[in-house]
Design an enzyme around this catalytic site. Structure first.
Site, PDB file in Angstrom:
ATOM      1  N   PRO A 151      50.719  35.771  48.789  1.00 12.01           N
ATOM      2  CA  PRO A 151      50.291  34.594  48.033  1.00 12.01           C
ATOM      3  C   PRO A 151      51.185  33.395  48.362  1.00 12.01           C
ATOM      4  O   PRO A 151      52.295  33.556  48.883  1.00 12.01           O
ATOM      5  CB  PRO A 151      50.478  35.016  46.570  1.00 12.01           C
ATOM      6  CG  PRO A 151      50.605  36.491  46.581  1.00 12.01           C
ATOM      7  CD  PRO A 151      51.131  36.872  47.922  1.00 12.01           C
ATOM      8  N   TYR A 152      50.733  32.221  48.018  1.00 12.54           N
ATOM      9  CA  TYR A 152      51.405  30.967  48.360  1.00 12.54           C
ATOM     10  C   TYR A 152      52.889  30.979  47.992  1.00 12.54           C
ATOM     11  O   TYR A 152      53.756  30.788  48.841  1.00 12.54           O
ATOM     12  CB  TYR A 152      50.670  29.818  47.661  1.00 12.54           C
ATOM     13  CG  TYR A 152      51.192  28.449  47.974  1.00 12.54           C
ATOM     14  CD1 TYR A 152      50.984  27.880  49.217  1.00 12.54           C
ATOM     15  CD2 TYR A 152      51.870  27.715  47.011  1.00 12.54           C
ATOM     16  CE1 TYR A 152      51.449  26.598  49.505  1.00 12.54           C
ATOM     17  CE2 TYR A 152      52.336  26.438  47.284  1.00 12.54           C
ATOM     18  CZ  TYR A 152      52.125  25.891  48.541  1.00 12.54           C
ATOM     19  OH  TYR A 152      52.579  24.642  48.818  1.00 12.54           O
ATOM     20  N   TYR A 153      53.202  31.199  46.724  1.00 11.24           N
ATOM     21  CA  TYR A 153      54.600  31.146  46.310  1.00 11.24           C
ATOM     22  C   TYR A 153      55.388  32.374  46.747  1.00 11.24           C
ATOM     23  O   TYR A 153      56.614  32.322  46.824  1.00 11.24           O
ATOM     24  CB  TYR A 153      54.723  30.913  44.802  1.00 11.24           C
ATOM     25  CG  TYR A 153      54.439  29.486  44.421  1.00 11.24           C
ATOM     26  CD1 TYR A 153      55.306  28.463  44.806  1.00 11.24           C
ATOM     27  CD2 TYR A 153      53.315  29.148  43.693  1.00 11.24           C
ATOM     28  CE1 TYR A 153      55.046  27.146  44.480  1.00 11.24           C
ATOM     29  CE2 TYR A 153      53.042  27.826  43.349  1.00 11.24           C
ATOM     30  CZ  TYR A 153      53.922  26.835  43.755  1.00 11.24           C
ATOM     31  OH  TYR A 153      53.669  25.525  43.433  1.00 11.24           O
TER      32      TYR A 153
END
Length: 142
Positions: free
Chosen positions: A89-91
């Site tokens: 995921p992005y983070y």
């Protein structure tokens, strides 16, 4: 990509001797995904979770302290490779490259980080167990 991947024994001395498809595949870099064929994906509204905001703030603090900047973070994300880049995921990409940067700069030691992760996992496991016990005792009184 597998259909246009060059064979090891095929000599490739210039782009003019390569088929266009192979040339385009070889030119594609991980962070240059614009214009590549993909399936439509629905836009799903999602609220930020606490760990995501904590990651954002941590990474901003690292920048404020001069340990990195947004360009260094983006470059480090690109260097993760396609499997991790698209699989996280992005983070999660942010915190992964922040960790790698801190270790590479000798600001933290890998074994200290591993010990802290174990400590946090144990604390969360205990909190979950306490919550289950509390929930179970609340139902017994009915």
């Amino acid at each position: 990509m597998a259909d246009v991947m060059p064979q090891l024994h095929v000599r490739q001395d210039s782009p003019y001797t390569l088929p266009n498809e192979r040339y385009e595949a070889l030119r594609a870099v991980l962070h240059d995904v614009g214009g590549q064929i993909d399936v439509p994906a629905p836009l799903l509204e999602k609220g930020e979770e606490a760990w995501e905001m904590n990651t954002y703030v941590t990474c901003e603090c690292l920048g404020w302290r001069g340990h990195w900047n947004s360009e260094m973070r983006r470059r480090a994300e690109n260097d993760l490779g396609a499997t991790l880049y698209f699989g996280l995921p992005y983070y999660a990409r942010w915190i992964t490259v922040a960790t790698k940067t801190l270790i590479d700069k000798s600001l933290i030691r890998q074994d200290d980080l591993a010990a802290k992760i174990d400590e946090v996992r144990e604390r969360l496991r205990a909190q979950r167990a306490d919550s289950l016990v509390a929930a179970g005792s609340g139902q017994g009184g009915r």
